[in-house]
Motif scaffolding. Structure first.
Motif, PDB file in Angstrom:
ATOM      1  N   ASP A   7       0.817  -1.321  -0.140  1.00 45.40           N
ATOM      2  CA  ASP A   7      -0.219   0.099  -0.112  1.00 45.40           C
ATOM      3  C   ASP A   7       0.955   1.369  -0.022  1.00 45.40           C
ATOM      4  OD1 ASP A   7      -2.486  -1.499  -0.010  1.00 45.40           O
ATOM      5  OD2 ASP A   7      -2.763  -1.401   2.087  1.00 45.40           O
ATOM      6  N   TYR A   8       2.030   1.205   0.654  1.00 46.61           N
ATOM      7  CA  TYR A   8       2.940   2.320   0.763  1.00 46.61           C
ATOM      8  C   TYR A   8       3.436   2.679  -0.795  1.00 46.61           C
ATOM      9  CZ  TYR A   8       6.254   5.880   2.778  1.00 46.61           C
ATOM     10  OH  TYR A   8       6.823   6.839   3.068  1.00 46.61           O
ATOM     11  N   ASN A   9       3.868   1.555  -1.328  1.00 41.31           N
ATOM     12  CA  ASN A   9       4.398   1.744  -2.717  1.00 41.31           C
ATOM     13  C   ASN A   9       3.464   1.988  -3.679  1.00 41.31           C
ATOM     14  OD1 ASN A   9       6.955   0.583  -2.024  1.00 41.31           O
ATOM     15  ND2 ASN A   9       6.553  -1.433  -2.547  1.00 41.31           N
ATOM     16  N   ALA A  10       2.005   1.668  -3.544  1.00 36.25           N
ATOM     17  CA  ALA A  10       1.085   2.031  -4.257  1.00 36.25           C
ATOM     18  C   ALA A  10       0.826   3.587  -4.148  1.00 36.25           C
ATOM     19  CB  ALA A  10      -0.209   1.472  -4.257  1.00 36.25           C
ATOM     20  N   SER A  11       1.133   4.247  -3.026  1.00 37.50           N
ATOM     21  CA  SER A  11       0.833   5.635  -2.647  1.00 37.50           C
ATOM     22  C   SER A  11       1.809   6.217  -3.285  1.00 37.50           C
ATOM     23  CB  SER A  11       0.692   5.787  -1.461  1.00 37.50           C
ATOM     24  OG  SER A  11      -0.586   5.246  -0.707  1.00 37.50           O
ATOM     25  N   ILE A  12       3.226   5.911  -3.217  1.00 36.08           N
ATOM     26  CA  ILE A  12       4.291   6.631  -3.907  1.00 36.08           C
ATOM     27  C   ILE A  12       4.061   6.477  -5.492  1.00 36.08           C
ATOM     28  CG2 ILE A  12       6.706   6.273  -4.161  1.00 36.08           C
ATOM     29  CD1 ILE A  12       7.162   4.999  -1.600  1.00 36.08           C
ATOM     30  N   GLU A  13       3.769   5.532  -6.018  1.00 33.90           N
ATOM     31  CA  GLU A  13       3.646   5.407  -7.576  1.00 33.90           C
ATOM     32  C   GLU A  13       2.607   6.270  -7.787  1.00 33.90           C
ATOM     33  OE1 GLU A  13       3.156   1.380  -7.989  1.00 33.90           O
ATOM     34  OE2 GLU A  13       5.206   0.758  -7.539  1.00 33.90           O
ATOM     35  N   PHE A  14       1.474   6.266  -7.177  1.00 35.53           N
ATOM     36  CA  PHE A  14       0.509   7.217  -7.341  1.00 35.53           C
ATOM     37  C   PHE A  14       0.977   8.738  -7.872  1.00 35.53           C
ATOM     38  CE2 PHE A  14      -2.913  10.290  -5.967  1.00 35.53           C
ATOM     39  CZ  PHE A  14      -3.770  10.311  -7.183  1.00 35.53           C
ATOM     40  N   PHE A  15       1.395   9.170  -6.582  1.00 34.48           N
ATOM     41  CA  PHE A  15       1.958  10.573  -6.702  1.00 34.48           C
ATOM     42  C   PHE A  15       3.332  10.876  -7.679  1.00 34.48           C
ATOM     43  CE2 PHE A  15       0.193  10.742  -2.452  1.00 34.48           C
ATOM     44  CZ  PHE A  15      -0.716  11.430  -2.459  1.00 34.48           C
ATOM     45  N   GLN A  16       4.023   9.933  -7.887  1.00 37.81           N
ATOM     46  CA  GLN A  16       4.982   9.917  -9.047  1.00 37.81           C
ATOM     47  C   GLN A  16       4.284   9.737 -10.331  1.00 37.81           C
ATOM     48  OE1 GLN A  16       7.597   6.722  -7.881  1.00 37.81           O
ATOM     49  NE2 GLN A  16       8.815   8.036  -6.492  1.00 37.81           N
ATOM     50  N   ASP A  17       3.522   8.907 -10.767  1.00 43.82           N
ATOM     51  CA  ASP A  17       2.817   9.147 -11.991  1.00 43.82           C
ATOM     52  C   ASP A  17       2.193  10.127 -12.213  1.00 43.82           C
ATOM     53  OD1 ASP A  17       3.785   6.408 -12.255  1.00 43.82           O
ATOM     54  OD2 ASP A  17       1.798   5.443 -11.853  1.00 43.82           O
ATOM     55  N   ASN A  18       1.601  10.800 -11.213  1.00 45.08           N
ATOM     56  CA  ASN A  18       0.921  12.216 -11.540  1.00 45.08           C
ATOM     57  C   ASN A  18       1.346  13.423 -11.041  1.00 45.08           C
ATOM     58  OD1 ASN A  18      -1.552  10.611 -12.772  1.00 45.08           O
ATOM     59  ND2 ASN A  18      -1.547   9.743 -10.650  1.00 45.08           N
ATOM     60  N   ASN A  19       2.740  13.350 -10.788  1.00 45.95           N
ATOM     61  CA  ASN A  19       3.252  14.408 -10.240  1.00 45.95           C
ATOM     62  C   ASN A  19       3.121  16.012 -11.188  1.00 45.95           C
ATOM     63  OD1 ASN A  19       5.195  14.027 -12.197  1.00 45.95           O
ATOM     64  ND2 ASN A  19       6.856  13.852 -10.840  1.00 45.95           N
TER      65      ASN A  19
END
Length: 328
Positions: free
Chosen positions: A195-207
């Motif tokens: 879940d932590y990785n998914a949150s990181i990836e979400f913000f990185q994908d949409n930065n």
């Protein structure tokens, strides 16, 4: 054209916030589970197993004592029978006494390792029971040999079990198994890391959606400052800030020092950090995705270029982000 642009904007905004809320809710829930999990219970739950190991060792000694006692009694009885051989009544009594003692020894032996009796022309002979070798290793693990001749090593009173087997060509294979409590502990941490990785990836994908989303990507992705601590329990930090779990190293860390694992990932550790990040993100939720007015305004003709469905993807708002970044 303007209505189509607004409709596309609304769809993109809805998709963004749906994924944002899902990630924040999942991460909050899994962080709480990690903080609430009692990692001490992984080995404590098997305190009964350790008592069984102790009992087996004690019973083995009792069995050996029973064997020795039986042999001594048999020798004494032999002398009695020899001295009293001429007296039939004493012979009969000796046989009866011997039978009683044999039955008593058998009952005691059954409770203490079950030595076996072998019938012969000379009566019953007590044979010492076959007890598997038990080796206590320097790391506290216990290795035994099972009926198939395979070595079984137990860590943490059964929390981790490694079994050595050999194929037909003589090649050794090691199979690792985890207790149910250990599996639960490992899954709790793995789910949290996912879940932590998914949150990181979400913000990185949409930065590129906004400067604030970019800052959230930096905030969630900053896991390097405690990378050495995470690595000590089998959690490594990747180049993009995401985390990877080495299941075997994590399991050993839980067995060796469950309190340390709890401190690193639970209260005061990574779970606390994640909850803090979620709180910051939620506090800025309404400002992460810019308003249509602030985005378009006098740039409506330019913004019409972004009405393509390409930027409506849940995981990619880069086209829209390019326009948004011009506004910040």
């Amino acid at each position: 054209m303007q209505s189509a642009l607004v409709a596309s904007y609304d769809e993109a905004k809805t998709a963004f916030y749906n994924e944002f809320d899902a990630n924040m809710n999942d991460l909050s829930a899994s962080a709480k589970e990690v903080k609430d999990f009692d990692f001490q219970s992984v080995t404590q739950a098997f305190s009964a197993a350790s008592k069984v190991v102790e009992a087996v060792a004690e019973n083995t000694e009792n069995a050996k004592a029973a064997v020795q006692t039986g042999q001594e009694e048999a020798s004494a009885e032999e002398n009695i029978n020899t001295d009293a051989f001429s007296a039939a009544s004493k012979v009969v009594k000796a046989v009866q006494d011997a039978q009683s003692k044999a039955e008593a020894n058998q009952t005691a032996a059954d409770k203490a390792g079950a030595p076996r009796y072998v019938e012969s022309d000379f009566g019953r002979t007590i044979v010492e029971p076959e007890v598997p070798d038990v080796v206590v290793n320097v790391d506290g693990s216990v290795t035994t040999t099972n009926a198939n001749g395979n070595k079984v090593t137990s860590y943490g009173n059964g929390a981790i079990t490694k079994t050595e087997t050999y194929d037909n060509e003589g090649n050794k294979h090691i199979e690792t198994a985890y207790s149910k409590v250990m599996q639960s502990a490992m899954k709790t941490i793995q789910d949290f890391v996912d879940d932590y990785n998914a949150s990181i990836e979400f913000f990185q994908d949409n930065n590129s959606v906004s400067a604030r989303v970019g800052r959230m990507a930096e905030l969630f992705g900053d896991t390097t400052y405690r990378a050495q601590s995470y690595d000590s329990i089998g959690i490594s930090v990747q180049n993009d800030g995401t985390l990877a779990v080495d299941q075997e190293r994590l399991a050993r860390a839980i067995v060796d020092n469950p309190e340390r694992v709890s401190n690193i990932v639970g209260d005061g550790g990574l779970a606390d950090k994640a909850e803090s990040h979620v709180n910051v993100a939620n506090s800025q939720r309404s400002q992460l995705f810019p308003s249509a007015q602030s985005m378009f305004g006098q740039e409506l003709s330019t913004a019409s270029f972004y009405t393509s469905n390409a930027y409506l993807s849940v995981n990619s708002f880069s086209n829209l982000g390019n326009l948004v970044n011009m506004m910040f």
